[in-house]
Design a protein around this motif. Sequence first.
Motif, mmCIF file in Angstrom:
data_model
loop_
_atom_site.group_PDB
_atom_site.id
_atom_site.type_symbol
_atom_site.label_atom_id
_atom_site.label_comp_id
_atom_site.label_asym_id
_atom_site.label_seq_id
_atom_site.Cartn_x
_atom_site.Cartn_y
_atom_site.Cartn_z
ATOM 1 N N UNK A 66 0.812 -1.209 0.000
ATOM 2 C CA UNK A 66 0.000 0.000 0.000
ATOM 3 C C UNK A 66 0.856 1.274 0.000
ATOM 4 N N UNK A 67 1.939 1.266 0.743
ATOM 5 C CA UNK A 67 2.769 2.460 0.900
ATOM 6 C C UNK A 67 3.717 2.710 -0.265
ATOM 7 N N UNK A 68 4.216 1.653 -0.894
ATOM 8 C CA UNK A 68 5.308 1.804 -1.845
ATOM 9 C C UNK A 68 4.803 1.661 -3.282
ATOM 10 N N UNK A 69 4.987 2.695 -4.085
ATOM 11 C CA UNK A 69 4.510 2.643 -5.467
ATOM 12 C C UNK A 69 5.393 1.764 -6.356
ATOM 13 N N UNK A 70 4.830 1.372 -7.464
ATOM 14 C CA UNK A 70 5.535 0.646 -8.528
ATOM 15 C C UNK A 70 6.119 -0.684 -8.065
ATOM 16 N N UNK A 71 5.341 -1.418 -7.267
ATOM 17 C CA UNK A 71 5.740 -2.774 -6.868
ATOM 18 C C UNK A 71 4.821 -3.781 -7.549
ATOM 19 N N UNK A 72 5.353 -4.953 -7.857
ATOM 20 C CA UNK A 72 4.491 -6.047 -8.292
ATOM 21 C C UNK A 72 4.574 -7.235 -7.327
ATOM 22 N N UNK A 73 5.420 -7.101 -6.283
ATOM 23 C CA UNK A 73 5.524 -8.150 -5.268
ATOM 24 C C UNK A 73 6.150 -7.551 -4.020
ATOM 25 N N UNK A 74 5.576 -7.860 -2.874
ATOM 26 C CA UNK A 74 6.120 -7.400 -1.590
ATOM 27 C C UNK A 74 5.853 -8.477 -0.562
ATOM 28 N N UNK A 75 6.900 -8.947 0.094
ATOM 29 C CA UNK A 75 6.661 -9.974 1.095
ATOM 30 C C UNK A 75 7.921 -10.517 1.717
ATOM 31 N N UNK A 76 7.785 -11.740 2.214
ATOM 32 C CA UNK A 76 8.821 -12.363 3.030
ATOM 33 C C UNK A 76 9.161 -13.757 2.549
ATOM 34 N N UNK A 77 10.420 -14.112 2.736
ATOM 35 C CA UNK A 77 10.876 -15.491 2.710
ATOM 36 C C UNK A 77 11.484 -15.750 4.082
ATOM 37 N N UNK A 78 11.138 -16.894 4.675
ATOM 38 C CA UNK A 78 11.628 -17.263 6.001
ATOM 39 C C UNK A 78 12.748 -18.277 5.860
ATOM 40 N N UNK A 124 7.720 -10.487 -15.060
ATOM 41 C CA UNK A 124 7.443 -9.053 -15.109
ATOM 42 C C UNK A 124 8.441 -8.261 -14.263
ATOM 43 N N UNK A 125 9.020 -8.877 -13.245
ATOM 44 C CA UNK A 125 9.944 -8.174 -12.351
ATOM 45 C C UNK A 125 11.211 -7.773 -13.091
ATOM 46 N N UNK A 126 11.624 -6.516 -12.875
ATOM 47 C CA UNK A 126 12.827 -6.016 -13.533
ATOM 48 C C UNK A 126 13.864 -5.499 -12.543
ATOM 49 N N UNK A 127 13.416 -5.078 -11.358
ATOM 50 C CA UNK A 127 14.358 -4.665 -10.319
ATOM 51 C C UNK A 127 13.896 -5.229 -8.987
ATOM 52 N N UNK A 154 13.095 -9.632 3.587
ATOM 53 C CA UNK A 154 12.012 -8.839 3.016
ATOM 54 C C UNK A 154 12.358 -8.671 1.545
ATOM 55 N N UNK A 155 11.424 -8.994 0.683
ATOM 56 C CA UNK A 155 11.659 -8.979 -0.764
ATOM 57 C C UNK A 155 10.670 -8.028 -1.425
ATOM 58 N N UNK A 156 11.190 -7.083 -2.190
ATOM 59 C CA UNK A 156 10.360 -6.161 -2.976
ATOM 60 C C UNK A 156 10.773 -6.280 -4.433
ATOM 61 N N UNK A 157 9.798 -6.456 -5.310
ATOM 62 C CA UNK A 157 10.043 -6.534 -6.751
ATOM 63 C C UNK A 157 9.269 -5.419 -7.442
ATOM 64 N N UNK A 158 9.839 -4.947 -8.562
ATOM 65 C CA UNK A 158 9.173 -3.922 -9.349
ATOM 66 C C UNK A 158 9.266 -4.258 -10.833
#
Length: 160
Positions: A46-58, A112-115, A131-135
Amino acid sequence: MFDFTPDADLPKPELYRQLVDACDAITGGEPDAVANMANVAALMAEFLPALNWAGFYRLVGGELVLGPFVGRPACIRIPLGQGVCGTAAGDAQTQLVEDVHAFPGHIACDAVSRSELVVPVIRGGQVVAVIDLDSPDLARFDAQDAAGIERLADLLADRI
């Protein structure tokens, strides 16, 4: 009920301050790690623009295992040292990747992820998650993003 509505025009340092404050409010006092990761993934999306994935790997049994996230289905298991997430976990170092297709050994869970930005969550000197963020945008993340998510990882170290 929580209602966190970020202002899209905030400078990044203030946006991340508000994100960390929101995550502190929603995870403070909650002992369930999965619930905390799920809510934080939703807040990051919700907070970070231009993401296509936000989450966690344990980190489980010497490999990364998919945790709560917002986005398309993802790789379930990632060996340490492989891909951006496995490298971040294996080295206990933030990985800021402008072009994932140029990253040696990149694991393409979503074409689709590029960065990508991956930050290890460290408790007691040991990586417990990332914490993994993809854009879909090239070079979406910068040092301010890395610093903001590192602050978030510090907050979450004892909550996930």
